[in-house]
Design a protein around this motif. Structure first.
Motif, mmCIF file in Angstrom:
data_model
loop_
_atom_site.group_PDB
_atom_site.id
_atom_site.type_symbol
_atom_site.label_atom_id
_atom_site.label_comp_id
_atom_site.label_asym_id
_atom_site.label_seq_id
_atom_site.Cartn_x
_atom_site.Cartn_y
_atom_site.Cartn_z
ATOM 1 N N ALA B 53 4.741 -4.173 5.421
ATOM 2 C CA ALA B 53 4.315 -4.850 6.657
ATOM 3 C C ALA B 53 2.807 -4.755 6.887
ATOM 4 C CB ALA B 53 5.056 -4.252 7.854
ATOM 5 N N MET B 54 2.126 -3.927 6.082
ATOM 6 C CA MET B 54 0.712 -3.632 6.362
ATOM 7 C C MET B 54 -0.158 -4.895 6.366
ATOM 8 S SD MET B 54 -0.856 -0.736 7.094
ATOM 9 C CE MET B 54 0.069 0.610 6.342
ATOM 10 N N SER B 55 0.082 -5.795 5.402
ATOM 11 C CA SER B 55 -0.777 -6.983 5.315
ATOM 12 C C SER B 55 -0.508 -7.964 6.460
ATOM 13 C CB SER B 55 -0.593 -7.681 3.960
ATOM 14 O OG SER B 55 0.772 -7.903 3.714
ATOM 15 N N LEU B 56 0.666 -7.891 7.038
ATOM 16 C CA LEU B 56 0.985 -8.711 8.210
ATOM 17 C C LEU B 56 -0.020 -8.420 9.330
ATOM 18 C CD1 LEU B 56 3.190 -10.530 9.658
ATOM 19 C CD2 LEU B 56 4.378 -8.399 10.207
ATOM 20 N N VAL B 57 -0.385 -7.147 9.458
ATOM 21 C CA VAL B 57 -1.366 -6.752 10.471
ATOM 22 C C VAL B 57 -2.792 -6.943 9.948
ATOM 23 C CG1 VAL B 57 -2.124 -4.885 12.011
ATOM 24 C CG2 VAL B 57 0.291 -5.057 11.337
ATOM 25 N N ARG B 58 -3.048 -6.438 8.745
ATOM 26 C CA ARG B 58 -4.420 -6.460 8.210
ATOM 27 C C ARG B 58 -4.973 -7.875 8.053
ATOM 28 N NH1 ARG B 58 -5.899 -3.590 2.940
ATOM 29 N NH2 ARG B 58 -7.950 -3.294 3.847
ATOM 30 N N ASP B 59 -4.073 -8.799 7.665
ATOM 31 C CA ASP B 59 -4.541 -10.155 7.372
ATOM 32 C C ASP B 59 -4.617 -11.033 8.629
ATOM 33 O OD1 ASP B 59 -4.270 -9.034 4.887
ATOM 34 O OD2 ASP B 59 -3.076 -10.654 4.008
ATOM 35 N N GLY B 60 -4.207 -10.488 9.785
ATOM 36 C CA GLY B 60 -4.346 -11.240 11.033
ATOM 37 C C GLY B 60 -3.133 -12.066 11.432
ATOM 38 N N GLN B 162 4.237 -11.134 -2.041
ATOM 39 C CA GLN B 162 4.642 -9.904 -2.739
ATOM 40 C C GLN B 162 3.447 -9.253 -3.443
ATOM 41 O OE1 GLN B 162 7.424 -8.608 -1.975
ATOM 42 N NE2 GLN B 162 8.168 -10.441 -0.902
ATOM 43 N N GLU B 163 2.472 -10.063 -3.814
ATOM 44 C CA GLU B 163 1.243 -9.491 -4.383
ATOM 45 C C GLU B 163 0.520 -8.661 -3.325
ATOM 46 O OE1 GLU B 163 -0.047 -9.679 -7.617
ATOM 47 O OE2 GLU B 163 2.018 -10.360 -7.975
ATOM 48 N N ARG B 164 0.518 -9.174 -2.085
ATOM 49 C CA ARG B 164 -0.112 -8.412 -1.000
ATOM 50 C C ARG B 164 0.654 -7.109 -0.728
ATOM 51 N NH1 ARG B 164 -3.184 -7.020 0.573
ATOM 52 N NH2 ARG B 164 -3.580 -7.274 2.790
ATOM 53 N N LEU B 166 2.383 -5.438 -2.911
ATOM 54 C CA LEU B 166 2.060 -4.541 -4.029
ATOM 55 C C LEU B 166 0.667 -3.934 -3.866
ATOM 56 C CD1 LEU B 166 2.594 -3.284 -6.823
ATOM 57 C CD2 LEU B 166 1.873 -5.466 -7.844
ATOM 58 N N ASP B 167 -0.304 -4.750 -3.445
ATOM 59 C CA ASP B 167 -1.655 -4.224 -3.173
ATOM 60 C C ASP B 167 -1.593 -3.006 -2.253
ATOM 61 O OD1 ASP B 167 -2.770 -6.407 -4.488
ATOM 62 O OD2 ASP B 167 -3.298 -7.497 -2.633
ATOM 63 N N GLU B 168 -0.830 -3.167 -1.176
ATOM 64 C CA GLU B 168 -0.767 -2.086 -0.177
ATOM 65 C C GLU B 168 -0.022 -0.871 -0.716
ATOM 66 O OE1 GLU B 168 -2.435 -2.014 2.648
ATOM 67 O OE2 GLU B 168 -3.197 -4.064 2.431
ATOM 68 N N VAL B 169 1.035 -1.111 -1.487
ATOM 69 C CA VAL B 169 1.765 0.023 -2.102
ATOM 70 C C VAL B 169 0.815 0.816 -3.003
ATOM 71 C CG1 VAL B 169 3.538 0.589 -3.827
ATOM 72 C CG2 VAL B 169 4.081 -0.955 -1.916
ATOM 73 N N LEU B 170 0.016 0.126 -3.788
ATOM 74 C CA LEU B 170 -0.929 0.815 -4.679
ATOM 75 C C LEU B 170 -2.019 1.516 -3.865
ATOM 76 C CD1 LEU B 170 -1.311 -1.864 -7.522
ATOM 77 C CD2 LEU B 170 0.220 0.124 -7.464
ATOM 78 N N ARG B 171 -2.497 0.855 -2.822
ATOM 79 C CA ARG B 171 -3.577 1.422 -2.022
ATOM 80 C C ARG B 171 -3.129 2.698 -1.311
ATOM 81 N NH1 ARG B 171 -6.398 0.489 2.971
ATOM 82 N NH2 ARG B 171 -4.743 -0.808 3.830
ATOM 83 N N TRP B 172 -1.939 2.709 -0.761
ATOM 84 C CA TRP B 172 -1.485 3.871 0.028
ATOM 85 C C TRP B 172 -0.965 4.998 -0.841
ATOM 86 C CZ3 TRP B 172 -2.626 4.602 5.030
ATOM 87 C CH2 TRP B 172 -3.149 3.495 5.713
ATOM 88 N N THR B 173 -0.368 4.653 -1.973
ATOM 89 C CA THR B 173 0.119 5.721 -2.864
ATOM 90 C C THR B 173 -1.003 6.258 -3.747
ATOM 91 O OG1 THR B 173 0.709 4.119 -4.591
ATOM 92 C CG2 THR B 173 2.447 4.742 -3.026
ATOM 93 N N GLY B 174 -2.021 5.398 -4.007
ATOM 94 C CA GLY B 174 -3.065 5.778 -4.950
ATOM 95 C C GLY B 174 -2.603 5.712 -6.396
ATOM 96 N N GLU B 175 -1.449 5.103 -6.628
ATOM 97 C CA GLU B 175 -0.932 5.012 -7.994
ATOM 98 C C GLU B 175 -1.622 3.877 -8.745
ATOM 99 O OE1 GLU B 175 0.758 8.020 -8.108
ATOM 100 O OE2 GLU B 175 2.351 7.020 -9.232
ATOM 101 N N PRO B 176 -1.835 4.063 -10.063
ATOM 102 C CA PRO B 176 -2.286 2.933 -10.872
ATOM 103 C C PRO B 176 -1.159 1.906 -11.019
ATOM 104 C CG PRO B 176 -1.814 4.822 -12.277
ATOM 105 C CD PRO B 176 -1.627 5.284 -10.852
ATOM 106 N N ARG B 177 -1.511 0.667 -11.277
ATOM 107 C CA ARG B 177 -0.522 -0.405 -11.355
ATOM 108 C C ARG B 177 0.597 -0.086 -12.336
ATOM 109 N NH1 ARG B 177 3.097 -2.754 -11.538
ATOM 110 N NH2 ARG B 177 3.630 -4.969 -11.510
ATOM 111 N N ASP B 178 0.234 0.566 -13.458
ATOM 112 C CA ASP B 178 1.273 0.784 -14.478
ATOM 113 C C ASP B 178 2.203 1.959 -14.137
ATOM 114 O OD1 ASP B 178 -0.317 2.938 -14.984
ATOM 115 O OD2 ASP B 178 -0.869 2.336 -17.027
ATOM 116 N N ALA B 179 1.969 2.624 -13.011
ATOM 117 C CA ALA B 179 2.886 3.694 -12.582
ATOM 118 C C ALA B 179 3.934 3.179 -11.594
ATOM 119 C CB ALA B 179 2.104 4.840 -11.947
ATOM 120 N N VAL B 180 3.876 1.890 -11.302
ATOM 121 C CA VAL B 180 4.814 1.300 -10.337
ATOM 122 C C VAL B 180 5.575 0.177 -11.037
ATOM 123 C CG1 VAL B 180 5.027 0.029 -8.149
ATOM 124 C CG2 VAL B 180 3.317 1.857 -8.382
#
Lengths: 332, 332
Positions: B53-60, B162-164, B166-180
């Motif tokens: 839901a993060m991008s729903l808020v962040r993107d306005g 879904q790309e957005r 995924l962006d937020e999942v990577l940003r908040w977990t700090g995981e590299p893309r290949d770990a998800v």
């Protein structure tokens, strides 16, 4: 230690894992194959029903009240509350002069989701004869009537009906009294805790016994698999497909037991976490492994993919994963 | 390795056992406490919703369509399909000019048994806005509308919505893309597989972040716990009782995550076998152990016995056992 595991997959990844303890024994109680802990001590739950029904036949109550193979299959079963099951339970009660309010088992949502949904849609009040255990309870009431015992409290430890059930549990498992503990089942009747191996021993003996009562119950289950469970349920489908090669009975909290009369073997398993979705794939994996090793034909059992590898779906009905068994039994 | 186990008892005996993997981490991702395998790799399921839901808020988009704290709590929630939940999902759709048929989530029996039974009794057709995920999906449709993206296929991997996520999942977990890894959730939207430790890291950060979007979502969940789950459900009761000390979110197949903003910690756990009865007692055990160790008051959470030690009953309603947590976290 050999392990048998049921995995659930999602989009190609294993999501959840379930450990299973298995004992496969011969009628002497010798361990033929195992996985996990074959000495796992737990409640037998509804897989004890053939032994709980044994005195109904042995003591003459079944004959006295005209219980034939249909009534005895229901007494050994955990039915789906389909109309045929409810009607048969009601007729068993009538035959021994009892009424539905005397059943100690409480009502619960039918094990068949279709029957449960239909009952709610129709606004039907679910009563004790709908209980999946109503055949067992009707048989216990019949036994009490036959002996002239008080019917009140027939479900409780210490009542002669439960003493007779315990006698048969000890006789078929060969366990000493202090190796079996009593508890209260979901249906309020006594349930029995013992090792998975002891459960398997009883099934090995049940599958091969020439005693009249055991033969009568075994043949009743095989003649009416639809009364032991219900439409589409694993016990019903396995017994129908195996054409006499397997007598199968599920129990709550991940218990499954089976007799393989052609090999003189008994099978018992416990999904360690009690998951009821996992016990059918576990049973089918064990049957396949034992069948292959011992050259036993299992009829159409191998085709029961809906039970051996049930598909998991999204809320749109698209397949997204499955349950599957991994791991091999250790043959001793 | 430390172990945390949920046991079910019957008549004083342990009947079934469930292993749990737990990670408690700080906002740097350092492991503070654990049990089982804190690196357990599995699907985050609905516990990912605040990050979806993060991008729903962040993107306005939330601001544009007038989504306040109630709508955002529903977007982060797995609701019980109560009338207030269905009405709010419908109003979110209207606000962004969408209709119910555009929801990709399929209908399913409500998570609240009372609501499910009532729907069947009333003969209501269960539609997609009844899905426990309809708030998440309405939010995803709103995001697509806001950006002018095609709404068709918004739930599928590769769609910008879904790309957005995924962006937020990577940003908040700090995981590299290949770990998800990506999968398909029960509601047909993309779900994310990653380590339990990475899930906990995201929650630790979510609980303490000063970013406007994170604060807005966190405060929405805390202000409206009844919209994150529903009447009597664990997320709702824990957040209500903890009075701001815990942000809790359940996921399917035995996932539970929580933020403890006062300690700067995040918690994630997976019941290895996916049992949904066991994840609330597991969460409450972890909260109690962390609270005691770190001197964090948890308000009335300790009184939630219906979730920490749920009673098991016979079909006659008599108590016959319970679920209970055993084992201690290892503090590092």
């Amino acid at each position: 230690m050999s392990t048998l595991t049921i995995e659930t997959t999602r989009s190609g990844l294993v999501e959840s894992v379930h450990a299973v303890s298995v004992a496969v024994v011969d009628s002497e109680g010798a361990l033929v194959a195992s996985a996990g802990d074959p000495q796992r001590f737990t409640f037998w739950r509804s897989a004890a029903k053939p032994f709980q029904a044994m005195s109904l036949v042995r003591d003459g109550a079944a004959e006295r009240y005209g219980f034939g193979s249909r009534e005895l299959a229901l007494a050994c079963g955990s039915h789906s509350s389909e109309p045929m099951h409810r009607a048969l339970a009601a007729s068993m009660l009538r035959a021994c002069g009892c009424e539905e309010h005397q059943l100690a088992c409480g009502p619960h949502p039918p094990l068949s989701q279709a029957v449960a949904d239909e009952a709610l849609r129709a606004g039907v009040v679910i009563t004790p004869r709908w209980s999946n255990c109503s055949g067992k309870h009707a048989g216990m009431l019949a036994l009490a009537r036959h002996h002239g015992w008080n019917t009140a409290g027939y479900e409780r430890a210490g009542h002669p009906v439960q003493e007779r059930a315990l006698d048969e549990v000890l006789r078929w498992t060969g366990e000493p009294r202090d190796a079996v503990r009593l508890g209260v089942d979901g249906c309020t009747a006594v349930c029995f805790a013992l090792s998975v191996r002891a459960m398997a021993t009883a099934y090995a003996r049940f599958g091969t016994s020439t005693e009249a009562a055991a033969r009568t119950l075994r043949e009743a289950m095989l003649a009416h698999p639809e009364l032991v469970a219900g439409t589409g349920r694993p016990c019903t489908d396995v017994m129908s497909a195996a054409r006499g090669a397997v007598v199968a009975k599920v129990g709550a909290e991940g218990i499954y037991c089976a007799a393989l009369p052609g090999l003189g073997l008994g099978v018992a398993l416990k999904v360690e976490d009690g998951d009821m979705r996992c016990s059918p794939p576990a049973l089918l994996s064990v049957l396949r492994q034992v069948g292959e090793r011992r050259g036993l034909g299992l009829g159409g059992v191998a085709d029961l993919r809906q039970h051996s590898e049930p598909v998991l779906r999204t809320t749109r009905g698209e397949p997204v994963g499955a349950l599957r068994a991994t791991g091999a039994l250790r043959f001793h």
